[in-house]
Design a protein around this motif. Sequence first.
Motif, PDB file in Angstrom:
ATOM      1  N   TRP A   1       8.129   0.796   0.503  1.00 53.65           N
ATOM      2  CA  TRP A   1       7.289   1.039  -0.669  1.00 53.65           C
ATOM      3  C   TRP A   1       8.131   1.455  -1.874  1.00 53.65           C
ATOM      4  O   TRP A   1       7.913   0.994  -2.992  1.00 53.65           O
TER       5      TRP A   1
ATOM      6  N   MET B   1       0.834  -1.200   0.000  1.00 56.98           N
ATOM      7  CA  MET B   1       0.000   0.000   0.000  1.00 56.98           C
ATOM      8  C   MET B   1       0.868   1.248   0.000  1.00 56.98           C
ATOM      9  O   MET B   1       1.956   1.275   0.560  1.00 56.98           O
ATOM     10  N   ARG B   2       0.356   2.285  -0.628  1.00 59.97           N
ATOM     11  CA  ARG B   2       1.043   3.570  -0.592  1.00 59.97           C
ATOM     12  C   ARG B   2       1.127   4.052   0.856  1.00 59.97           C
ATOM     13  O   ARG B   2       0.125   4.045   1.578  1.00 59.97           O
TER      14      ARG B   2
ATOM     15  N   CYS C   1      -1.036   0.913  -5.626  1.00 57.49           N
ATOM     16  CA  CYS C   1      -1.492   1.734  -4.513  1.00 57.49           C
ATOM     17  C   CYS C   1      -2.747   1.144  -3.901  1.00 57.49           C
ATOM     18  O   CYS C   1      -3.781   1.073  -4.568  1.00 57.49           O
ATOM     19  N   GLY C   2      -2.668   0.740  -2.658  1.00 51.33           N
ATOM     20  CA  GLY C   2      -3.820   0.173  -1.996  1.00 51.33           C
ATOM     21  C   GLY C   2      -4.968   1.156  -1.853  1.00 51.33           C
ATOM     22  O   GLY C   2      -6.135   0.769  -1.824  1.00 51.33           O
ATOM     23  N   THR C   3      -4.646   2.463  -1.777  1.00 46.21           N
ATOM     24  CA  THR C   3      -5.700   3.467  -1.668  1.00 46.21           C
ATOM     25  C   THR C   3      -6.616   3.422  -2.893  1.00 46.21           C
ATOM     26  O   THR C   3      -7.826   3.461  -2.786  1.00 46.21           O
TER      27      THR C   3
END
Length: 204
Positions: A27, A1-2, A195-197
């Motif tokens: 990351w 994830m970001r 990016c998990g977002t």
Amino acid sequence: MRPVPPESLLDHSSEPIFIAAPEIIAWARATFIDDGASLHNEDHRHLMHASLGALWTNVSNARAGRSIVGQCEHGLPPLSSWQRARFEQQLVGWFGEVPDFVLTFDARFCAEADDVTFAALVEHELMHAGQERDQFGAPKFRKSGKPAFAIRGHDLEGFIGIAARYGAVEPGVKELMAALSKPPLFSGRDVAIVCGTCEARKAA
């Protein structure tokens, strides 16, 4: 994830805070540096052998009238004995060692930046974490075999107004124009994949 900055840095407290951010380095390695990284960039190959540290901060920074939201520095710049010892103690407290490079990011800016802007900012700072070159342009190494690290300057130094008035007369402008004439290697969608977002937004 970001990685995202801690909530404690997002209020407008006057107390200056710096917090170690190993999640940024993890990351960055998985996204840009490691073989098989999602947005791998061969320009960062020397950083596979580098010790990197990152910090979030709520301290505003500006230079020449422009806001500074990211910075790359040598882990331990040349200092007097006491300054060096004091600085080394602080770095070890943050990272458990003295890194080759320390990257610092404005937490408030990063919290509000979109995914492409954040990725570009982190990679911009990684580009400053360079390797020394010999007189022939070949990368230099220490006796240990480890790369000789150095802060790398920007490829392009100039003014948009000069380019508008006179064309590509300043160093690097022609190369920049050639790069911009091609489609980007990575789109916003490519960045979103790592990016998990973005993935969470799609699932919502």
